[in-house]
Scaffold this motif. Structure first.
Motif, PDB file in Angstrom:
ATOM      1  N   LYS A 153     -45.447  22.311  19.304  1.00 43.91           N
ATOM      2  CA  LYS A 153     -45.162  20.950  19.761  1.00 43.91           C
ATOM      3  C   LYS A 153     -44.593  20.107  18.624  1.00 43.91           C
ATOM      4  O   LYS A 153     -43.660  19.320  18.826  1.00 43.91           O
ATOM      5  CB  LYS A 153     -46.429  20.308  20.320  1.00 43.91           C
ATOM      6  N   ALA A 154     -45.138  20.286  17.422  1.00 46.07           N
ATOM      7  CA  ALA A 154     -44.640  19.540  16.262  1.00 46.07           C
ATOM      8  C   ALA A 154     -43.199  19.938  15.947  1.00 46.07           C
ATOM      9  O   ALA A 154     -42.366  19.085  15.609  1.00 46.07           O
ATOM     10  CB  ALA A 154     -45.543  19.790  15.055  1.00 46.07           C
ATOM     11  N   ALA A 155     -42.896  21.229  16.064  1.00 44.08           N
ATOM     12  CA  ALA A 155     -41.526  21.698  15.807  1.00 44.08           C
ATOM     13  C   ALA A 155     -40.563  21.147  16.852  1.00 44.08           C
ATOM     14  O   ALA A 155     -39.408  20.836  16.543  1.00 44.08           O
ATOM     15  CB  ALA A 155     -41.488  23.226  15.799  1.00 44.08           C
ATOM     16  N   MET A 156     -41.038  21.013  18.095  1.00 41.62           N
ATOM     17  CA  MET A 156     -40.199  20.423  19.153  1.00 41.62           C
ATOM     18  C   MET A 156     -39.866  18.975  18.805  1.00 41.62           C
ATOM     19  O   MET A 156     -38.710  18.556  18.901  1.00 41.62           O
ATOM     20  CB  MET A 156     -40.929  20.445  20.501  1.00 41.62           C
ATOM     21  N   ASP A 216     -36.857  21.124  14.979  1.00 41.32           N
ATOM     22  CA  ASP A 216     -36.702  22.236  14.043  1.00 41.32           C
ATOM     23  C   ASP A 216     -36.516  23.510  14.877  1.00 41.32           C
ATOM     24  O   ASP A 216     -37.464  24.225  15.178  1.00 41.32           O
ATOM     25  CB  ASP A 216     -37.941  22.333  13.142  1.00 41.32           C
ATOM     26  N   LYS A 217     -35.263  23.771  15.251  1.00 43.09           N
ATOM     27  CA  LYS A 217     -34.967  24.854  16.184  1.00 43.09           C
ATOM     28  C   LYS A 217     -35.373  26.228  15.653  1.00 43.09           C
ATOM     29  O   LYS A 217     -35.878  27.059  16.406  1.00 43.09           O
ATOM     30  CB  LYS A 217     -33.481  24.857  16.532  1.00 43.09           C
ATOM     31  N   GLU A 218     -35.148  26.462  14.379  1.00 44.97           N
ATOM     32  CA  GLU A 218     -35.467  27.770  13.804  1.00 44.97           C
ATOM     33  C   GLU A 218     -36.971  28.054  13.845  1.00 44.97           C
ATOM     34  O   GLU A 218     -37.410  29.120  14.268  1.00 44.97           O
ATOM     35  CB  GLU A 218     -34.963  27.809  12.357  1.00 44.97           C
ATOM     36  N   ARG A 219     -37.758  27.078  13.395  1.00 49.40           N
ATOM     37  CA  ARG A 219     -39.219  27.229  13.406  1.00 49.40           C
ATOM     38  C   ARG A 219     -39.735  27.341  14.847  1.00 49.40           C
ATOM     39  O   ARG A 219     -40.577  28.179  15.150  1.00 49.40           O
ATOM     40  CB  ARG A 219     -39.871  26.048  12.689  1.00 49.40           C
ATOM     41  N   LEU A 220     -39.194  26.518  15.715  1.00 44.59           N
ATOM     42  CA  LEU A 220     -39.592  26.529  17.122  1.00 44.59           C
ATOM     43  C   LEU A 220     -39.327  27.897  17.751  1.00 44.59           C
ATOM     44  O   LEU A 220     -40.176  28.439  18.470  1.00 44.59           O
ATOM     45  CB  LEU A 220     -38.848  25.432  17.888  1.00 44.59           C
ATOM     46  N   SER A 221     -38.181  28.461  17.458  1.00 45.32           N
ATOM     47  CA  SER A 221     -37.825  29.769  18.004  1.00 45.32           C
ATOM     48  C   SER A 221     -38.822  30.844  17.568  1.00 45.32           C
ATOM     49  O   SER A 221     -39.273  31.657  18.382  1.00 45.32           O
ATOM     50  CB  SER A 221     -36.412  30.137  17.545  1.00 45.32           C
TER      51      SER A 221
END
Length: 149
Positions: free
Chosen positions: A13-16, A20-25
């Motif tokens: 949720k924090a990455a969203m 931060d697309k890379e971390r989220l992926s």
């Protein structure tokens, strides 16, 4: 829900929010693997099992990095490195060489191991202590050298 899995969900949720697309992926990939195991085995994963899965994923990344480097595909190796860094944030602090050696020595003494036939007993004692904190390949080599001396 396991505490570690809850932490991974919170980080997703924090990455969203941070876009931060890379971390989220990578986090989504981790959660997908955890969910796949839960569905396949019809169980709720505990923290120990989540750590085991994350440890396996990090080992896969390390193997892929070495293969991509041998094939001179640095772009793919870098992508795997970035994924590995995200996975590592959810693993416990790695053990030092001295700590690993002490655990191996103690497990060998506790199990009463005398020869290589007793390696399974020793590894059985060590694995729960080092899961996600040390490379089992290195542990195995240390156990072999301890039992052969």
């Amino acid at each position: 829900m396991s505490e570690l899995k809850q932490q991974i969900t919170t980080e997703m949720k924090a990455a969203m929010r941070a876009k931060d697309k890379e971390r989220l992926s990578t986090i989504r990939m981790m959660l997908a693997e955890l969910k796949r195991i839960e569905i396949d085995e019809r169980i709720e994963l505990d923290d120990t099992r989540v750590l085991t899965v994350l440890d396996k994923m990090s080992k896969q990344r390390r193997d892929s990095i070495s293969q991509f480097e041998e094939a001179a595909r640095m772009d793919l190796a870098d992508a795997e490195r970035r994924e590995l860094e995200v996975i590592k944030t959810f693993l416990p602090q790695p053990l030092t060489e001295e700590e690993v050696a002490a655990i191996v020595k103690k497990a060998a003494e506790e199990s009463g191991a005398q020869s290589m036939q007793d390696m399974g007993k020793v590894m059985g004692l060590i694995k729960p202590q080092v899961q996600g904190r040390a490379d089992m390949g290195i542990i195995s080599k240390l156990v072999k050298s301890e039992l052969s001396s």
